[in-house]
Design a protein around this motif. Structure first.
Motif, PDB file in Angstrom:
ATOM      1  N   ARG A  92      58.921  50.003  98.026  1.00 49.85           N
ATOM      2  CA  ARG A  92      57.774  50.459  97.241  1.00 49.85           C
ATOM      3  C   ARG A  92      56.888  51.445  97.987  1.00 49.85           C
ATOM      4  N   SER A  93      57.111  51.604  99.283  1.00 52.01           N
ATOM      5  CA  SER A  93      56.315  52.570 100.048  1.00 52.01           C
ATOM      6  C   SER A  93      56.833  53.992  99.869  1.00 52.01           C
ATOM      7  N   LEU A  94      58.001  54.140  99.232  1.00 51.65           N
ATOM      8  CA  LEU A  94      58.627  55.448  99.089  1.00 51.65           C
ATOM      9  C   LEU A  94      58.424  56.014  97.694  1.00 51.65           C
ATOM     10  N   LEU A  95      58.183  57.321  97.634  1.00 48.29           N
ATOM     11  CA  LEU A  95      58.153  58.051  96.370  1.00 48.29           C
ATOM     12  C   LEU A  95      59.429  58.890  96.318  1.00 48.29           C
ATOM     13  N   ILE A  96      60.352  58.477  95.457  1.00 45.35           N
ATOM     14  CA  ILE A  96      61.651  59.142  95.332  1.00 45.35           C
ATOM     15  C   ILE A  96      61.673  59.899  94.013  1.00 45.35           C
ATOM     16  N   GLY A  97      61.931  61.189  94.063  1.00 44.78           N
ATOM     17  CA  GLY A  97      61.921  62.024  92.868  1.00 44.78           C
ATOM     18  C   GLY A  97      63.313  62.304  92.338  1.00 44.78           C
ATOM     19  N   THR A  98      63.373  62.665  91.086  1.00 44.65           N
ATOM     20  CA  THR A  98      64.623  63.051  90.423  1.00 44.65           C
ATOM     21  C   THR A  98      64.624  64.559  90.209  1.00 44.65           C
ATOM     22  N   ASN A  99      65.655  65.217  90.742  1.00 48.70           N
ATOM     23  CA  ASN A  99      65.756  66.680  90.659  1.00 48.70           C
ATOM     24  C   ASN A  99      64.475  67.360  91.138  1.00 48.70           C
ATOM     25  N   VAL A 100      63.985  66.920  92.301  1.00 52.11           N
ATOM     26  CA  VAL A 100      62.867  67.543  92.998  1.00 52.11           C
ATOM     27  C   VAL A 100      63.227  67.623  94.473  1.00 52.11           C
ATOM     28  N   PRO A 101      62.682  68.598  95.215  1.00 53.74           N
ATOM     29  CA  PRO A 101      61.741  69.639  94.784  1.00 53.74           C
ATOM     30  C   PRO A 101      62.397  70.803  94.053  1.00 53.74           C
ATOM     31  N   TYR A 102      63.706  70.684  93.802  1.00 55.63           N
ATOM     32  CA  TYR A 102      64.443  71.706  93.068  1.00 55.63           C
ATOM     33  C   TYR A 102      65.307  71.011  92.029  1.00 55.63           C
ATOM     34  N   GLY A 103      65.960  71.791  91.173  1.00 51.87           N
ATOM     35  CA  GLY A 103      66.996  71.277  90.303  1.00 51.87           C
ATOM     36  C   GLY A 103      68.306  71.958  90.640  1.00 51.87           C
ATOM     37  N   ILE A 104      69.415  71.400  90.171  1.00 52.71           N
ATOM     38  CA  ILE A 104      70.713  72.031  90.373  1.00 52.71           C
ATOM     39  C   ILE A 104      70.910  73.105  89.308  1.00 52.71           C
ATOM     40  N   ASP A 105      71.189  74.317  89.759  1.00 49.53           N
ATOM     41  CA  ASP A 105      71.360  75.460  88.875  1.00 49.53           C
ATOM     42  C   ASP A 105      72.565  76.252  89.369  1.00 49.53           C
ATOM     43  N   ARG A 106      73.548  76.440  88.523  1.00 53.94           N
ATOM     44  CA  ARG A 106      74.755  77.149  88.944  1.00 53.94           C
ATOM     45  C   ARG A 106      74.470  78.566  89.426  1.00 53.94           C
ATOM     46  N   ALA A 107      73.372  79.118  89.007  1.00 46.24           N
ATOM     47  CA  ALA A 107      73.020  80.462  89.466  1.00 46.24           C
ATOM     48  C   ALA A 107      72.471  80.454  90.884  1.00 46.24           C
ATOM     49  N   GLU A 108      72.084  79.269  91.384  1.00 45.54           N
ATOM     50  CA  GLU A 108      71.450  79.189  92.697  1.00 45.54           C
ATOM     51  C   GLU A 108      72.053  78.119  93.601  1.00 45.54           C
TER      52      GLU A 108
END
Length: 254
Positions: free
Chosen positions: A195-211
């Motif tokens: 609970r001490s951790l803040l885990i994000g989904t598709n952060v700080p970026y997202g998956i993009d085939r262009a990048e």
């Protein structure tokens, strides 16, 4: 300034190592680890691309702590690992080759003089010596693995800056995915049990085939579950932090 259209010369093995370092290739885990930004190495002839020595220690040149976490996980999981051996400033192994961010003239807020107005021959040189050998080695490994019908989950290990262009990033880590949501959720929920951790989904970026490259090409296109792990680099900047995050990830990936 270096000649952006230099010709190939005889290269020493230390200044010009193989484009990929392969660790524990025969490992028994179904996890295959990839660390594209493991190194900040620049061959001497590139003269630091016009940036300072201090800049080469920053995120613009590599992912701080990512190689150490990858190697720790390779040992802990008995997993094969593929690590890049050149700085992302020469060519970013996690970008489709040739997009502007693959050989940036500016990274974050820092100009990269040695990447300005690169001629086609120099771009091709970096593709041939760094980009293609790295990804060809991974592809051949995955081909051989598929022939034996071994299950494979791809995990790429990255780190990111706590502050980007003045914007503070609150997450301790992010788990990124393209189509492998079930795999990603498993890892996110496992890490979030602390609970001490803040885990994000598709952060700080997202998956993009262009990048992005490894997750779409080695994961999605081959039908392998694949996630990209981003850890805030101040959390893995020393041995204690590396050990903590290696164990966290081992527990949810095992």
């Amino acid at each position: 300034m270096l000649d952006a259209c230099r010709v190939d010369t005889v290269k020493s093995s230390t200044d010009w190592p193989p484009a990929v370092s392969v660790v524990n290739e025969a490992g028994g885990s179904d996890v295959v680890l990839i660390c594209e930004h493991a190194s900040n190495h620049l061959p001497a002839e590139y003269g630091r691309l016009g940036v300072s020595e201090a800049d080469l220690q920053r995120h613009i040149a590599w992912d701080i702590g990512a190689a150490e976490v990858t190697l720790g996980l390779s040992r802990a999981l008995d997993a094969p690992a593929f690590l890049g051996t050149y700085s992302r400033l020469l060519v970013d192994l996690n970008r489709p080759f040739g997009v502007p961010s693959s050989m940036p003239a500016r990274s974050e807020a820092t100009d990269i003089p040695g990447n300005r107005e690169l001629c086609p021959a120099e771009r091709e040189r970096r593709r041939r010596l760094m980009f293609q050998p790295f990804h060809d080695r991974i592809a051949s490994f995955l081909d051989a693995r598929a022939e034996t019908e071994r299950p494979t989950r791809i995990v790429t290990i990255h780190s990111y800056t706590p502050v980007f262009l003045g914007e503070r990033r609150p997450w301790h880590a992010g788990i990124l995915f393209e189509r492998s949501e079930a795999f990603a959720r498993q890892v996110i929920e496992g890490l979030a049990e602390d609970r001490s951790l803040l885990i994000g989904t598709n952060v700080p970026y997202g998956i993009d085939r262009a990048e992005d490259y490894a997750i779409p090409v080695h994961g999605t296109d081959r039908g392998h579950p694949a996630i990209l792990v981003e850890i805030r680099h101040d959390l893995i900047a020393d041995e204690r932090g590396v050990a903590e995050w290696t164990e966290r990830l081992r527990a949810v990936l095992a």
